[in-house]
Every structure is written in C-alpha cells, then in structure tokens.
Design a protein around this motif. Structure first.
Motif: not given
Ligand code: 2AM
Length: 179
Positions: A5, A57, A102
């Motif tokens: 990510v 997410l 995250v």
C-alpha cells in the motif's frame, strides 16, 4: 501475489525525480512512474484475501493533505549504502495518521504491523556494491532537491510483478481521501 500500500507520486514530481538519475555504477534507478511512498508492505498474499483487504482500506476516512519532497538521504545495510531516497521535508500530521490507519485496518485482517518506525520516503535507486566512501563522494556532487507541493488525494493498493523488463507496479485499488 506481492502487495503493498503506497501513496502514488504524481507524474510531474516523478519526472523531476528522474532528473536526479546518473550513470553511476551500482545504482538501479526506479523508473519514472514507479515512484511512491510505501505505507505498508504486505508481501506475498493469497489473492483470495483481496476482497477483505479492499474492504478494510475502503473504510479509512481522512482529509486530503499536501506533501513536499525535500532532501535526499540513504539507508544502509551491513555498513554499505543500499537505498537512495527523497524524503518528506516537513511531515504533515495527516501523513503518520494515514500510516497508522492503514496499519490498523490491515492488522484487523491479519497483517502484522511493521516494527520499525515510519520513515516516509520515495526510493530513487537501489544500490549494490558501492562503498561508503564512493557513495559519500557521489552525494557531495549531488545538487539539493526540493519538489513542488503536491496534493495527496488517495492512496493505492499495488501489486508488484517482476518480469524481464524489471519490476512493474499495478494498481489494484485506489482509496480516496475526502476534501
Ligand atoms: P522501499 O521503497 O522503502 O524500498 C514495493 O516493493 C515497495 O515495498 C518498495 O517501495 C519497498 O519500499 C517496499 N518493500 C519491499 N520489500 C519490503 C520488505 N521486505 N519490507 C518492507 N518494505 C518492503
């Protein structure tokens, strides 16, 4: 599949970063368009996990913010330079908050958070077989680097694929930050 990510770096900034490229031996430069700030490396992941990663997410809510890259630095491994990077000058409070969100979201779907502290950076080149002395001499010749400010309006789930033309990153999901 290998996933991570990251915050994508806009094309105009990536173009400016590419201008720092040199022909020095031992440097593998990240190609234009591949620059990013990693928030979390997930590593080898079963594709069946993608829906839950995506859901986790998607639930992150945070306001947009802007960043500026300012200054170059390096990481070392076993006493030798291993990565040349551009750093984030003044770290806006939203950036570590996004990182934490995250990590928390992915923790809930089974990914261990990183132990090492968050050092936001854009990798410019991976370095191999260059002595510390040669690297310091190279760094002394390098001009200073400061980018324009750029907005961070989303972050992305990437798949990393290695092929004959080098590593390629493909976006699997993009998650918007609100205005
Ligand atoms: P880096 O830029 O700091 O090297 C895609 O491979 C991204 O995930 C890279 O940009 C890299 O961050 C990060 N990454 C790759 N391997 C990793 C690892 N073993 N641990 C943590 N981050 C990694």
């Amino acid at each position: 599949m290998r996933l991570f990510v990251a915050i994508p770096i806009p094309a105009s900034i990536s173009r400016a970063l590419i201008e720092l490229k040199s022909n020095e031996r031992g440097f593998r430069w990240v190609p234009e368009g591949n620059h990013h700030i990693t928030l979390k490396f997930l590593g080898e992941t079963d594709p069946s996990s993608i829906p839950e990663i995506h859901r986790a997410l998607s639930e992150i809510h945070l306001q947009r913010f802007s960043l500026r890259l300012d200054g170059l630095g390096s990481f070392s491994s076993k006493g030798r330079p291993s990565v040349l990077w551009a750093g984030v000058g003044r770290i806006p409070p939203h950036l570590p908050v996004l990182h934490r969100k995250v990590l928390d979201a992915l923790w809930r779907v089974g990914f261990e958070p990183e132990r090492r502290s968050f050092h936001p950076h854009v990798t410019l080149a991976r370095i191999e077989g260059v002595s510390s002395q040669a690297f310091s001499a190279y760094r002394k010749k390098q001009p200073a680097f400061v980018s324009d400010d750029f907005p961070v309006g989303n972050f992305t789930l990437y798949q990393s694929r290695s092929g004959s033309g080098g590593v390629r990153y493909g976006a699997i999901g993009s998650y918007g930050l609100y205005e």
